[in-house]
Write an enzyme that holds these catalytic residues in place. Structure first.
Site, mmCIF file in Angstrom:
data_model
loop_
_atom_site.group_PDB
_atom_site.id
_atom_site.type_symbol
_atom_site.label_atom_id
_atom_site.label_comp_id
_atom_site.label_asym_id
_atom_site.label_seq_id
_atom_site.Cartn_x
_atom_site.Cartn_y
_atom_site.Cartn_z
ATOM 1 N N GLY A 98 3.752 5.454 2.366
ATOM 2 C CA GLY A 98 4.008 6.102 3.641
ATOM 3 C C GLY A 98 3.384 5.359 4.798
ATOM 4 O O GLY A 98 4.003 5.165 5.853
ATOM 5 N N GLY A 99 2.141 4.913 4.623
ATOM 6 C CA GLY A 99 1.456 4.197 5.691
ATOM 7 C C GLY A 99 2.094 2.865 6.019
ATOM 8 O O GLY A 99 2.218 2.491 7.190
ATOM 9 N N GLU A 143 -5.072 4.078 6.781
ATOM 10 C CA GLU A 143 -5.892 4.103 5.570
ATOM 11 C C GLU A 143 -4.953 4.388 4.410
ATOM 12 O O GLU A 143 -4.260 5.405 4.400
ATOM 13 C CB GLU A 143 -6.979 5.173 5.666
ATOM 14 C CG GLU A 143 -7.898 5.186 4.467
ATOM 15 C CD GLU A 143 -8.895 6.330 4.490
ATOM 16 O OE1 GLU A 143 -9.195 6.862 3.410
ATOM 17 O OE2 GLU A 143 -9.356 6.698 5.596
ATOM 18 N N CYS A 176 -10.773 9.654 -1.009
ATOM 19 C CA CYS A 176 -10.414 8.245 -0.826
ATOM 20 C C CYS A 176 -11.522 7.324 -1.308
ATOM 21 O O CYS A 176 -11.288 6.129 -1.503
ATOM 22 C CB CYS A 176 -10.087 7.973 0.639
ATOM 23 S SG CYS A 176 -11.257 8.674 1.798
ATOM 24 N N GLY A 207 -3.285 8.418 4.322
ATOM 25 C CA GLY A 207 -2.360 8.943 3.323
ATOM 26 C C GLY A 207 -1.973 7.879 2.318
ATOM 27 O O GLY A 207 -2.735 6.947 2.039
ATOM 28 N N ARG A 221 -0.119 4.735 0.327
ATOM 29 C CA ARG A 221 0.159 3.363 0.723
ATOM 30 C C ARG A 221 1.614 3.199 1.162
ATOM 31 O O ARG A 221 1.891 2.568 2.182
ATOM 32 C CB ARG A 221 -0.144 2.394 -0.424
ATOM 33 C CG ARG A 221 -0.045 0.932 -0.012
ATOM 34 C CD ARG A 221 -0.166 -0.041 -1.166
ATOM 35 N NE ARG A 221 -1.430 0.082 -1.874
ATOM 36 C CZ ARG A 221 -1.875 -0.835 -2.750
ATOM 37 N NH1 ARG A 221 -1.149 -1.920 -2.995
ATOM 38 N NH2 ARG A 221 -3.019 -0.657 -3.374
#
Length: 538
Positions: free
Chosen positions: A246-247, A264, A301, A242, A244
């Site tokens: 949030g990750g 990712e 992606c 998802g 950047r």
């Protein structure tokens, strides 16, 4: 917070479909082509659901870790068969919720990829390939990869309703193959699709005789609950695909608790077009770039977000041809209002950093649509503002980066952040070979997969695939989210046995090897029993 109204769909917790508890609200999917809500209401779970799912997964982790591999493989195969048999229903649901085309994308490409990777995971389970047994008879040491014996939390993305779905995708298949319970957090962009997949998984799970809580699914919960769950030391690992932001928030919470997070995050996937190939077939490359950049509305992606084009007549002709393709195309449908708004902000960042819009650049209706957009920037500006000009524009957007020569292209390659892919195009007559080698040397450490003479969009499900890369494309450069058996090892622990009696060893580390498992014995890969490995079969 409230209990769940009867109209809201149930969650899958502890082996049962049941009403969500302490509800934080509910939501419906949207038809992104029209921008209207569709389908039933789904719950936004509260802490009671999250804790119940975690407790149930913890309770069955040891049992699942001790399961015979054949039972795990049988589940994966049965689930794959059920997905293939339900293609019409699944494709209709995913099309309604994502506006991705039924043919060929959903029915002929993504759904077969999903069932195929489940079967590849089953094959890796049966062959013990993911465990990578190693035996040193002189030192009395034996080692292999083994289950974490803890739950794996999987977050699914918006752009793959099947192949990366939290309840069916590669992270899910990998975690189950390693014999770990999965708590799937579905993406709110396709809840009905996820519900149908979870129903098929639940049936296959019972048929295979696996613990009822080995597979659970929640549709949605707020960021605070997500961070709290990610930071719970009872988890074994996290798989996330998802944004950047949030990750990294989840990874920070997981890191504080010692929970491995495989995330990712983002990638602009630079493409370098060398002078010889542009002179040779620049017009064809302009069409190839346009098709790749707008495939799936650019919501991949591995979308080619930045294309490095040398100055000169051939480069100018490529830019002119590419601009014409983008300008003539109709607005593309995006997954949601959130994706549209994020894309608008990304374009504003690129423009503020010095990029010029050649065509497109605006949202359109009905629904959530965006004009195919092409921007341009010179190398000097990029080198002054490398961070801002590498902002990922998640949609049908490409940035042309103009360079003076091969030496400057290599300098640009060194300025790129970590990416999933990096691509070079060279002439067939070898005139670009020296420049290729120079640029590739600079680019290679910055990408997970180096690609030659084809656009990066698309990821083959192959044991040789690396769908990963240096930060910030992922959180760890040594792992892949696609390709069995390597993807499975993210959710495994390396177990070593020192002078342990043979009856107490795992099956694949014992002297006798009835299953013909490939093992590294005293430096040689072979399938022999211990004592016979001098005549090993490689």
């Amino acid at each position: 917070m409230s209990t769940q109204p009867s109209s809201v769909r149930p969650v899958l917790i502890g082996g049962d479909w049941r009403a969500a508890q302490a509800l934080h609200g509910h939501f419906r999917a949207e038809d992104p082509a029209q921008g209207v809500a569709i389908g039933p209401e789904f719950p936004v779970s509260g802490a009671a659901d999250v804790q119940a799912a975690l407790a149930a997964a913890v309770a069955v982790a040891d049992e699942l870790a001790a399961m015979p591999p054949e039972r795990i493989a049988a589940f994966l195969d049965s689930y794959a068969d059920a997905i293939d048999a339900d293609v019409d229903t699944l494709v209709a649901l995913a099309h309604a919720e994502t506006a991705l085309p039924k043919e060929p994308r959903l029915a002929k490409v993504e759904l077969p990829r999903t069932s195929g990777q489940l079967r590849q995971a089953a094959q890796a389970v049966r062959s013990y390939a993911w465990t990578q047994p190693v035996i040193d008879t002189v030192a009395g040491l034996r080692a292999h990869y083994a289950p974490l014996a803890k739950p794996v939390l999987v977050f699914g993305p918006n752009n793959f309703p099947f192949a990366f779905n939290a309840i069916a995708g590669s992270d899910f298949a990998s975690a189950i193959a390693a014999r770990n319970p999965v708590i799937a957090k579905a993406h709110p962009s396709h809840p009905a699709t996820s519900e149908r997949l979870a129903q098929l998984a639940h049936t296959a799970l019972r048929q295979a005789g696996l613990p009822a809580a080995a597979v659970q699914m929640l549709y949605h919960f707020d960021h605070a609950l997500g961070a709290a769950l990610a930071g719970d030391a009872r988890l074994g690992a996290i798989g996330f695909t998802g944004s950047r932001a949030g990750g990294l928030a989840l990874k920070a919470a997981a890191d504080a608790a010692g929970v491995p997070a495989y995330v990712e995050l983002s990638s602009v996937n630079p493409v370098f077009l060398l002078p010889g190939v542009l002179a040779e077939r620049g017009t064809a490359l302009a069409q190839e770039f346009f098709a790749s950049c707008t495939m799936g509305s650019g919501q991949f992606c591995t979308n080619p977000g930045i294309v490095v084009v040398p100055n000169g007549a051939a480069g100018d002709a490529f830019v002119e041809a590419a601009t014409a393709h983008f300008a003539a195309a109709a607005p593309n449908v995006l997954f949601s209002r959130g994706v549209q708004e994020h894309l608008e902000r990304s374009l504003a960042t690129l423009r503020a950093a010095g990029a010029t819009c050649l065509t497109g650049g605006a949202s359109a209706g009905p629904g959530y649509r965006f004009q195919p957009t092409l921007l341009s920037v010179d190398a000097e500006t990029f080198l002054r503002e490398p961070r801002a000009l590498q902002t990922e524009a998640f949609g049908p957007v490409g940035l042309l980066l103009r360079a003076t020569d091969a030496a400057q292209m290599a300098e640009l390659a060194r300025a790129f952040e970590g990416n999933l892919t990096g691509t070079l195009y060279g002439a067939r007559d070898s005139s670009d070979d020296a420049a290729w080698a120079h640029i590739a040397h600079a680019l290679r450490p910055r990408v997970g997969r180096l690609i030659g003479n084809k656009m990066p969009t698309g990821v083959a499900v192959s044991p040789a695939m690396n769908h990963g890369g240096p930060y910030p494309s992922t959180g760890h450069p040594g792992f892949t989210a696609v390709g069995m058996p390597a993807a499975i090892r993210r959710f495994a622990a390396l177990h070593s046995y020192d002078n342990v009696p043979e009856p107490q060893l795992p099956t694949e580390l014992r002297d006798h090897n009835p299953g013909g498992v490939a093992r590294l014995i005293d430096g040689h890969w072979c399938i022999d029993d211990i004592g016979n490995h001098g005549d090993h079969k490689e």
